[in-house]
Enzyme design. Structure first.
Site, PDB file in Angstrom:
ATOM      1  N   GLU A  34       1.279   4.045  -2.684  1.00  0.00           N
ATOM      2  CA  GLU A  34       0.998   4.683  -3.980  1.00  0.00           C
ATOM      3  C   GLU A  34       2.154   5.567  -4.440  1.00  0.00           C
ATOM      4  OE1 GLU A  34      -1.285   4.363  -1.624  1.00  0.00           O
ATOM      5  OE2 GLU A  34      -3.012   3.411  -2.579  1.00  0.00           O
ATOM      6  N   PHE A  63      -8.574   2.754  -6.232  1.00  0.00           N
ATOM      7  CA  PHE A  63      -9.653   3.705  -6.490  1.00  0.00           C
ATOM      8  C   PHE A  63      -8.963   5.033  -6.812  1.00  0.00           C
ATOM      9  CE2 PHE A  63     -11.829   0.453  -4.198  1.00  0.00           C
ATOM     10  CZ  PHE A  63     -13.158   0.497  -4.611  1.00  0.00           C
ATOM     11  N   ALA A  64      -9.560   5.795  -7.725  1.00  0.00           N
ATOM     12  CA  ALA A  64      -8.938   7.067  -8.108  1.00  0.00           C
ATOM     13  C   ALA A  64      -8.702   7.965  -6.892  1.00  0.00           C
ATOM     14  CB  ALA A  64      -9.824   7.783  -9.122  1.00  0.00           C
ATOM     15  N   PHE A 124      -7.456   7.327  -4.113  1.00  0.00           N
ATOM     16  CA  PHE A 124      -6.210   7.090  -3.377  1.00  0.00           C
ATOM     17  C   PHE A 124      -4.997   7.690  -4.055  1.00  0.00           C
ATOM     18  CE2 PHE A 124      -8.753   3.147  -2.121  1.00  0.00           C
ATOM     19  CZ  PHE A 124      -9.428   3.865  -1.140  1.00  0.00           C
ATOM     20  N   LEU A 177       0.857  -1.199   0.000  1.00  0.00           N
ATOM     21  CA  LEU A 177       0.000   0.000   0.000  1.00  0.00           C
ATOM     22  C   LEU A 177       0.887   1.241   0.000  1.00  0.00           C
ATOM     23  CD1 LEU A 177      -2.842  -1.128   2.207  1.00  0.00           C
ATOM     24  CD2 LEU A 177      -2.979   1.128   1.210  1.00  0.00           C
ATOM     25  N   HIS A 201     -14.482   6.797  -2.030  1.00  0.00           N
ATOM     26  CA  HIS A 201     -14.440   5.777  -3.082  1.00  0.00           C
ATOM     27  C   HIS A 201     -15.291   6.239  -4.262  1.00  0.00           C
ATOM     28  CE1 HIS A 201     -13.068   3.264   0.274  1.00  0.00           C
ATOM     29  NE2 HIS A 201     -12.602   2.427  -0.620  1.00  0.00           N
TER      30      HIS A 201
END
Ligand SMILES: Cc1ncc(C[n+]2csc(CCOP(=O)(O)OP(=O)(O)O)c2C)c(N)n1
Length: 659
Positions: A398, A421-422, A424, A396, A465
């Site tokens: 990004e 998901f966009a 994040f 996790l 989300h």
């Protein structure tokens, strides 16, 4: 100390001396130039040269180093020509960034150096990416990246070390622990005692060395590198040192107790090495003087050459052109007629699969993308076909993974980074807008990365989300932004995005994944980036939209049987198709821009402004916008439906038709 003087020839020791003396002498000259106003800013590495020089010389010349603002010795040890280096400091065209970035903020693939961005931490994951490329190619190479003690407080430090550990990446993380981050002493920066304590926590070997002893640095890095080449893994080296001058020259040193300067002055890495070589009879005063003379002459020649070159003249066309790596997209048609009914999600999946086949250098990275197939099952079964090296489950992290994408580009690889998901993407924002987006303009390095963004609301998934965040990226020069609304475009645009060597944000609406399908070609094909599509021809009013808006507008168009609506699907948001917009405006004279994103600062504002500026004579009514409410995306379906623009659309269209 773990080195032995007998291990070195006299020539090697003299070369090391020459190498450590050079950045010191350059700095002394720079400090004079600074006082004379001939250089605008200087970050001094005086007292820390042993780390830069020892590290750079210990590696092979084609192994990448990622230096920071105090690592002049890396550039000199890699024999970056001084005239170009000085030109770079002065913002001259003959530097490495055409005057677009300052000081050490540049890379040079010729010298296997990737320079920093000011944000410090993002650099660390770029090293991971270079190392990953080496690992995938079984190259037996090491990458070395620097961090200060202050920069190591950034989350990027944690992410980069964690990813390197999990993936067994051949990276040396060199921590220059000089006691201060700007004015902040270590005890206000962190609570642990030593950086080496962090190594085991990440599952990384860690070593602490005297950063003021060039032989110790050189020897440690040489041994570490040789071991890592054979047995790829990250390693943390903590070099204890001290910053003998201010953070930068204008900021002073009042906050540093005088006794620290006195203590560390005795440990000066250049003077001590010189003394040592004199005592060991390896260096004589005469040789020393002649080396100094040679370096001084080289510096003066470099300065003269740099001063003689002109400052850049602004050429607007060139400035704009260099934002992107030039790429003439050749639209590829499917090789055969074969078509199959595919859902949106299948179209995305087809594009990734066919691009993976087309580009052996392409790697996909994301959370749960391998055996699990991704949370939306876009990559289901891919790991069996392409293997875990190319379909990479990521921690996790990004930010680190986006940085890895840039590092892979430096080594000529392509990558797709899937955001789960966009929403994040915000934790990797700096990598995208500062690193991926700006590297080509700054120093000519393209970021060949596609960021996949499962986006949008309508599923009662709440504020985190459901977001539409394309406008965050629309505003950033250097990125491309595409947003398909049909399976045909989803496949063709994703293929095109992967082909394009520039960073592309690819938005895929989650609600469309399984709600629409279409016959699309079985073969590989591409759709032109930057080209809009006319969805419906009409004469009364034009709706300019993209993504889910295309479906809302189409539904309304069918319901309003007594009105003739023109619908334009932008498909690409950056660049967007101004010509098609102008034509669509000309057809009806009434324009409404529709998007799912919230109203204020949305893309509709830019398009409306452009139409106002460029198509005023074509208009019969003010340009209108319909968008989501300026709130976060609410959870309860009743609230979410009211948040979304769909139900306000009809009323607005009718009002405009009556205008
Ligand atoms: C994200 C970010 N926050 C703050 C700064 C401002 N800044 C630049 S260098 C620096 C201190 C860095 O300290 P350290 O990493 O220990 O390196 P040193 O300067 O001591 O070599 C700070 C706070 C920055 N460049 N980037």
């Amino acid at each position: 100390m773990n080195y032995n003087i007998q291990d070195y020839t006299e020539d090697e020791l003299i070369s090391l001396y020459r190498a450590i003396l050079k950045p010191r002498m350059i700095e002394e000259r720079m400090l004079v130039l600074l006082r004379q106003g001939k250089v605008s800013k200087w970050f001094s590495g005086i007292g820390q040269e042993a780390i830069s020089v020892g590290s750079a010389l210990a590696l092979e010349k084609d192994e990448y180093i990622l230096p920071l603002h105090r690592n002049l010795g890396v550039f000199t040890s890699r024999e970056v020509p001084l005239d170009r280096l000085f030109a770079q400091f002065q913002g001259k065209t003959t530097g490495f960034t055409k005057g677009r970035d300052r000081s050490f903020h540049f890379g040079s693939n010729e010298h296997h150096i990737v320079g920093m961005i000011s944000h410090l931490g993002p650099q660390l994951a770029v090293a991971d990416g270079i190392a990953l490329a080496d690992l995938l190619e079984k190259k037996e190479k090491v990458t070395l990246v620097f961090s200060g003690d202050g920069g190591a407080s950034e989350g990027d430090f944690h992410e980069a070390l964690n990813v390197a550990a999990v993936w067994g990446l051949p990276v040396i993380f060199m921590i220059e622990n000089n006691g201060y981050g700007l004015s902040t002493p270590n005890n206000e920066q962190f609570k642990f005692r030593h950086f080496i304590d962090k190594g085991p926590a990440y599952g990384i070997d860690a070593l602490q060395i005297d950063g003021n002893n060039v032989l110790e640095v050189y020897d440690t890095v040489r041994q570490a590198a040789s071991s890592i080449r054979k047995n790829p893994r990250p390693m943390l080296i903590e070099a204890i040192t001290f910053r003998m001058r201010g953070h930068e020259e204008a900021s002073g040193t009042k906050y540093v107790p005088q006794e620290l300067f006195e203590k560390w002055a005795k440990k000066d890495p250049v003077e001590n090495f010189e003394k040592f070589l004199l005592e060991e009879l390896i260096l004589t005063q005469k040789v020393m003087d002649s080396i100094r003379g040679e370096i001084a002459a080289e510096i003066e020649a470099g300065l003269q050459a740099a001063f003689a070159t002109p400052m850049p003249e602004a050429n607007r066309q060139e400035e704009l052109a260099d934002v992107y790596k030039s790429f003439d997209q050749e639209v590829i048609k499917p090789a055969s007629e074969g078509k199959t009914e595919r859902r949106f999600v299948d179209a995305v999946s087809d594009a990734i699969r066919q691009s993976m086949e087309r580009y052996p250098e392409l790697v996909l990275m994301g959370q749960d993308v391998a055996e699990y197939g991704g949370v939306f099952k876009v990559t289901e079964g891919f790991v069996d076909k392409f293997g875990k090296e190319r379909i990479r489950n990521t921690p996790l992290c990004e930010s680190a993974i986006l940085g890895v994408g840039l590092g892979m580009s430096v080594r000529g690889k392509k990558s797709i980074v899937e955001m789960q998901f966009a929403d994040f993407v915000s934790t990797g924002f700096s990598q995208i807008v500062n690193n991926l987006a700006k590297s080509h303009y700054r120093w000519g390095q393209a970021a060949d990365v596609v960021v996949r963004m499962p986006t949008g609301a309508g599923a009662a998934a709440g504020p985190f989300h459901s977001q539409s965040n394309e406008a965050w990226f629309f505003h950033t020069p250097g990125l491309k932004v595409v947003y398909p609304s049909t399976p045909y475009d989803a496949k063709g645009l994703l293929n095109a995005a992967i082909e394009d060597p520039n960073p592309v944000m690819y938005f895929e609406h989650k609600l469309l994944y399984r709600s629409i399908s279409q016959e699309i070609p079985n073969d590989y094909y591409t759709v032109e980036i930057g080209k809009a599509r006319t969805v419906a021809e009409g004469t009364d009013l034009t709706i300019i939209t993209y993504g889910m808006g295309v479906h809302w507008a189409s539904q309304l168009q069918q319901e309003l049987t007594d009105a003739s609506l023109e619908i334009l699907d932008l498909r690409s948001l950056l660049p967007w198709d101004k010509e098609a917009v102008q034509q669509a405006v000309a057809k009806t004279g009434r324009v409404l821009v529709l998007h799912e994103d919230t109203l204020t600062g949305g893309i509709g504002g830019e398009i409306a402004a452009w139409i106002g500026e460029n198509c005023f004579e074509l208009l019969d009514a003010p340009v209108a916008r319909v968008a989501s409410l300026d709130t976060a995306v609410p959870f309860a379906p009743q609230l979410e439906q009211d948040f979304l623009p769909k139900q306000r659309l009809r009323q607005k269209v009718e009002a405009m038709l009556a205008y």
